[in-house]
Design a protein around this motif. Structure first.
Motif, PDB file in Angstrom:
ATOM      1  N   THR A  90     -15.724  -6.601  -7.274  1.00  0.00           N
ATOM      2  CA  THR A  90     -14.291  -6.640  -6.979  1.00  0.00           C
ATOM      3  C   THR A  90     -13.862  -5.365  -6.276  1.00  0.00           C
ATOM      4  OG1 THR A  90     -13.891  -8.073  -8.867  1.00  0.00           O
ATOM      5  CG2 THR A  90     -11.992  -6.886  -7.992  1.00  0.00           C
ATOM      6  N   ARG A  91     -14.383  -4.225  -6.728  1.00  0.00           N
ATOM      7  CA  ARG A  91     -14.055  -2.951  -6.090  1.00  0.00           C
ATOM      8  C   ARG A  91     -14.544  -2.953  -4.641  1.00  0.00           C
ATOM      9  NH1 ARG A  91     -16.655   0.228  -9.187  1.00  0.00           N
ATOM     10  NH2 ARG A  91     -14.969   0.680 -10.642  1.00  0.00           N
ATOM     11  N   GLN A  92     -15.745  -3.453  -4.402  1.00  0.00           N
ATOM     12  CA  GLN A  92     -16.288  -3.488  -3.044  1.00  0.00           C
ATOM     13  C   GLN A  92     -15.441  -4.389  -2.142  1.00  0.00           C
ATOM     14  OE1 GLN A  92     -18.524  -1.634  -1.601  1.00  0.00           O
ATOM     15  NE2 GLN A  92     -18.436  -2.708   0.342  1.00  0.00           N
ATOM     16  N   LEU A  93     -15.040  -5.547  -2.649  1.00  0.00           N
ATOM     17  CA  LEU A  93     -14.186  -6.442  -1.873  1.00  0.00           C
ATOM     18  C   LEU A  93     -12.849  -5.771  -1.565  1.00  0.00           C
ATOM     19  CD1 LEU A  93     -13.404  -9.100  -0.561  1.00  0.00           C
ATOM     20  CD2 LEU A  93     -12.839  -9.980  -2.847  1.00  0.00           C
ATOM     21  N   ALA A  94     -12.249  -5.148  -2.558  1.00  0.00           N
ATOM     22  CA  ALA A  94     -10.982  -4.443  -2.342  1.00  0.00           C
ATOM     23  C   ALA A  94     -11.156  -3.334  -1.310  1.00  0.00           C
ATOM     24  CB  ALA A  94     -10.466  -3.871  -3.664  1.00  0.00           C
ATOM     25  N   TRP A  95     -12.284  -2.634  -1.366  1.00  0.00           N
ATOM     26  CA  TRP A  95     -12.561  -1.558  -0.406  1.00  0.00           C
ATOM     27  C   TRP A  95     -12.654  -2.126   1.007  1.00  0.00           C
ATOM     28  CZ3 TRP A  95     -15.913   0.087   3.287  1.00  0.00           C
ATOM     29  CH2 TRP A  95     -15.948   1.457   3.563  1.00  0.00           C
ATOM     30  N   GLN A  96     -13.354  -3.240   1.164  1.00  0.00           N
ATOM     31  CA  GLN A  96     -13.509  -3.838   2.494  1.00  0.00           C
ATOM     32  C   GLN A  96     -12.177  -4.366   3.026  1.00  0.00           C
ATOM     33  OE1 GLN A  96     -16.660  -6.545   1.405  1.00  0.00           O
ATOM     34  NE2 GLN A  96     -18.177  -5.328   2.504  1.00  0.00           N
ATOM     35  N   LEU A  97     -11.374  -4.983   2.161  1.00  0.00           N
ATOM     36  CA  LEU A  97     -10.062  -5.466   2.599  1.00  0.00           C
ATOM     37  C   LEU A  97      -9.154  -4.301   2.990  1.00  0.00           C
ATOM     38  CD1 LEU A  97      -9.560  -8.275  -0.048  1.00  0.00           C
ATOM     39  CD2 LEU A  97     -10.013  -8.593   2.401  1.00  0.00           C
TER      40      LEU A  97
ATOM     41  N   SER B 248     -10.252  -1.486   4.126  1.00  0.00           N
ATOM     42  CA  SER B 248     -10.836  -1.026   5.387  1.00  0.00           C
ATOM     43  C   SER B 248     -10.311  -1.837   6.567  1.00  0.00           C
ATOM     44  CB  SER B 248     -12.363  -1.104   5.311  1.00  0.00           C
ATOM     45  OG  SER B 248     -12.944  -0.692   6.514  1.00  0.00           O
ATOM     46  N   VAL B 249     -10.238  -3.158   6.410  1.00  0.00           N
ATOM     47  CA  VAL B 249      -9.687  -4.002   7.476  1.00  0.00           C
ATOM     48  C   VAL B 249      -8.253  -3.578   7.788  1.00  0.00           C
ATOM     49  CG1 VAL B 249      -8.862  -6.347   7.998  1.00  0.00           C
ATOM     50  CG2 VAL B 249     -11.161  -6.007   7.095  1.00  0.00           C
ATOM     51  N   ARG B 250      -7.454  -3.407   6.757  1.00  0.00           N
ATOM     52  CA  ARG B 250      -6.058  -3.019   6.959  1.00  0.00           C
ATOM     53  C   ARG B 250      -5.950  -1.688   7.690  1.00  0.00           C
ATOM     54  NH1 ARG B 250      -2.821  -2.570   1.995  1.00  0.00           N
ATOM     55  NH2 ARG B 250      -1.113  -2.627   3.485  1.00  0.00           N
ATOM     56  N   LEU B 251      -6.757  -0.715   7.267  1.00  0.00           N
ATOM     57  CA  LEU B 251      -6.717   0.605   7.901  1.00  0.00           C
ATOM     58  C   LEU B 251      -7.204   0.546   9.347  1.00  0.00           C
ATOM     59  CD1 LEU B 251      -8.095   2.713   4.920  1.00  0.00           C
ATOM     60  CD2 LEU B 251      -5.778   2.840   5.871  1.00  0.00           C
ATOM     61  N   GLN B 252      -8.289  -0.176   9.578  1.00  0.00           N
ATOM     62  CA  GLN B 252      -8.814  -0.290  10.936  1.00  0.00           C
ATOM     63  C   GLN B 252      -7.786  -0.921  11.876  1.00  0.00           C
ATOM     64  OE1 GLN B 252     -13.027  -1.706  11.198  1.00  0.00           O
ATOM     65  NE2 GLN B 252     -12.927  -1.537   8.966  1.00  0.00           N
ATOM     66  N   LEU B 253      -7.158  -1.987  11.423  1.00  0.00           N
ATOM     67  CA  LEU B 253      -6.147  -2.634  12.262  1.00  0.00           C
ATOM     68  C   LEU B 253      -4.968  -1.712  12.523  1.00  0.00           C
ATOM     69  CD1 LEU B 253      -6.175  -6.229  10.767  1.00  0.00           C
ATOM     70  CD2 LEU B 253      -6.865  -5.559  13.084  1.00  0.00           C
ATOM     71  N   ALA B 254      -4.487  -1.038  11.483  1.00  0.00           N
ATOM     72  CA  ALA B 254      -3.335  -0.142  11.641  1.00  0.00           C
ATOM     73  C   ALA B 254      -3.653   1.019  12.576  1.00  0.00           C
ATOM     74  CB  ALA B 254      -2.882   0.373  10.280  1.00  0.00           C
ATOM     75  N   ALA B 255      -4.929   1.441  12.596  1.00  0.00           N
ATOM     76  CA  ALA B 255      -5.328   2.562  13.456  1.00  0.00           C
ATOM     77  C   ALA B 255      -5.765   2.100  14.844  1.00  0.00           C
ATOM     78  CB  ALA B 255      -6.466   3.335  12.793  1.00  0.00           C
ATOM     79  N   GLY B 256      -5.733   0.808  15.092  1.00  0.00           N
ATOM     80  CA  GLY B 256      -6.130   0.300  16.404  1.00  0.00           C
ATOM     81  C   GLY B 256      -7.627   0.253  16.612  1.00  0.00           C
TER      82      GLY B 256
ATOM     83  N   ALA C 171     -10.238   4.548   2.378  1.00  0.00           N
ATOM     84  CA  ALA C 171     -10.430   3.388   1.497  1.00  0.00           C
ATOM     85  C   ALA C 171     -10.886   3.857   0.118  1.00  0.00           C
ATOM     86  CB  ALA C 171     -11.427   2.408   2.107  1.00  0.00           C
ATOM     87  N   ASP C 172     -11.734   4.886   0.080  1.00  0.00           N
ATOM     88  CA  ASP C 172     -12.138   5.465  -1.210  1.00  0.00           C
ATOM     89  C   ASP C 172     -10.934   6.036  -1.955  1.00  0.00           C
ATOM     90  OD1 ASP C 172     -14.818   4.878  -0.915  1.00  0.00           O
ATOM     91  OD2 ASP C 172     -15.403   6.890  -0.279  1.00  0.00           O
ATOM     92  N   VAL C 173     -10.020   6.683  -1.222  1.00  0.00           N
ATOM     93  CA  VAL C 173      -8.823   7.252  -1.847  1.00  0.00           C
ATOM     94  C   VAL C 173      -7.956   6.136  -2.423  1.00  0.00           C
ATOM     95  CG1 VAL C 173      -6.641   8.448  -1.358  1.00  0.00           C
ATOM     96  CG2 VAL C 173      -8.793   9.350  -0.440  1.00  0.00           C
ATOM     97  N   ILE C 174      -7.782   5.070  -1.671  1.00  0.00           N
ATOM     98  CA  ILE C 174      -6.894   3.990  -2.087  1.00  0.00           C
ATOM     99  C   ILE C 174      -7.503   3.156  -3.212  1.00  0.00           C
ATOM    100  CG2 ILE C 174      -5.808   1.830  -1.324  1.00  0.00           C
ATOM    101  CD1 ILE C 174      -5.503   3.265   1.473  1.00  0.00           C
ATOM    102  N   VAL C 175      -8.745   2.754  -3.063  1.00  0.00           N
ATOM    103  CA  VAL C 175      -9.388   1.837  -4.018  1.00  0.00           C
ATOM    104  C   VAL C 175     -10.131   2.590  -5.105  1.00  0.00           C
ATOM    105  CG1 VAL C 175     -11.140   0.022  -4.231  1.00  0.00           C
ATOM    106  CG2 VAL C 175      -9.559   0.007  -2.297  1.00  0.00           C
ATOM    107  N   GLY C 176     -10.678   3.721  -4.731  1.00  0.00           N
ATOM    108  CA  GLY C 176     -11.532   4.461  -5.657  1.00  0.00           C
ATOM    109  C   GLY C 176     -12.988   4.172  -5.346  1.00  0.00           C
TER     110      GLY C 176
ATOM    111  N   LEU D 180     -13.727   5.677  12.141  1.00  0.00           N
ATOM    112  CA  LEU D 180     -14.321   4.777  11.149  1.00  0.00           C
ATOM    113  C   LEU D 180     -14.767   5.539   9.906  1.00  0.00           C
ATOM    114  CD1 LEU D 180     -16.279   2.351  13.470  1.00  0.00           C
ATOM    115  CD2 LEU D 180     -14.208   1.862  12.142  1.00  0.00           C
ATOM    116  N   ALA D 181     -15.278   6.741  10.088  1.00  0.00           N
ATOM    117  CA  ALA D 181     -15.651   7.559   8.927  1.00  0.00           C
ATOM    118  C   ALA D 181     -14.420   7.884   8.088  1.00  0.00           C
ATOM    119  CB  ALA D 181     -16.355   8.837   9.382  1.00  0.00           C
ATOM    120  N   GLU D 182     -13.326   8.176   8.756  1.00  0.00           N
ATOM    121  CA  GLU D 182     -12.095   8.479   8.033  1.00  0.00           C
ATOM    122  C   GLU D 182     -11.543   7.232   7.342  1.00  0.00           C
ATOM    123  OE1 GLU D 182      -9.252  10.747   6.257  1.00  0.00           O
ATOM    124  OE2 GLU D 182     -11.074  11.390   7.285  1.00  0.00           O
ATOM    125  N   VAL D 183     -11.705   6.068   7.956  1.00  0.00           N
ATOM    126  CA  VAL D 183     -11.303   4.823   7.306  1.00  0.00           C
ATOM    127  C   VAL D 183     -12.030   4.693   5.965  1.00  0.00           C
ATOM    128  CG1 VAL D 183     -11.583   2.303   7.410  1.00  0.00           C
ATOM    129  CG2 VAL D 183     -10.577   3.515   9.340  1.00  0.00           C
TER     130      VAL D 183
END
Length: 137
Positions: free
Chosen positions: A58-65, A67-75, A32-37, A25-28
């Motif tokens: 908007t940045r926070q929402l993009a970061w959370q979305l 995060s969801v994508r990364l969490q799901l992809a990582a199981g 997310a910071d790398v992807i969204v900024g 989760l820390a890596e997620v």
């Protein structure tokens, strides 16, 4: 050698699983910071320029979305992030887009958890939650 195998198969791994999940989760968050900024630092001219605009939200929402994508992809379990998104007014449709599933599937998968957290006394959802629950019955 058999004792090592037995140890591997019988050891209580609960604490180790928690540590691996926390690290994931820390890596997620870092990714997310790398992807969204991460956005500008408080007090900088860039931060001042964004004050009073929709950019930070908007940045926070993009970061959370993300995060969801990364969490799901990582199981990883992303249900807490879904609860935060719903509490912030995000629709099932947008959550479904992030998850790569239908709106109905997103509601079926996480709707119970969202209700358990945001309406734990059965008094109704907070006003901040998007009014887009699928019809029941």
């Amino acid at each position: 050698m058999d004792s090592l195998i037995e140890r591997a198969l019988a050891a209580d791994i609960a604490d180790s699983v928690d540590a691996v999940t926390a690290a994931g989760l820390a890596e997620v968050g870092r990714q997310a910071d790398v992807i969204v900024g991460a956005g500008p630092l408080p007090g900088t001219p860039e931060w001042v320029a964004e004050e009073g605009t929709e950019i930070p939200a908007t940045r926070q929402l993009a970061w959370q979305l993300t995060s969801v994508r990364l969490q799901l992809a990582a199981g990883l379990d992303c249900s807490d992030t879904i609860v935060v998104l719903r509490a912030g007014g995000v629709t099932w449709s947008l959550i479904a887009r992030a998850a790569g599933i239908t709106r109905q599937a997103a509601h079926e998968r996480w709707g119970g958890r969202v209700r358990d957290v945001l309406d734990r006394y059965g008094d109704g959802m907070p006003d901040s939650v998007a009014d887009d629950e699928p019809p029941t019955g």
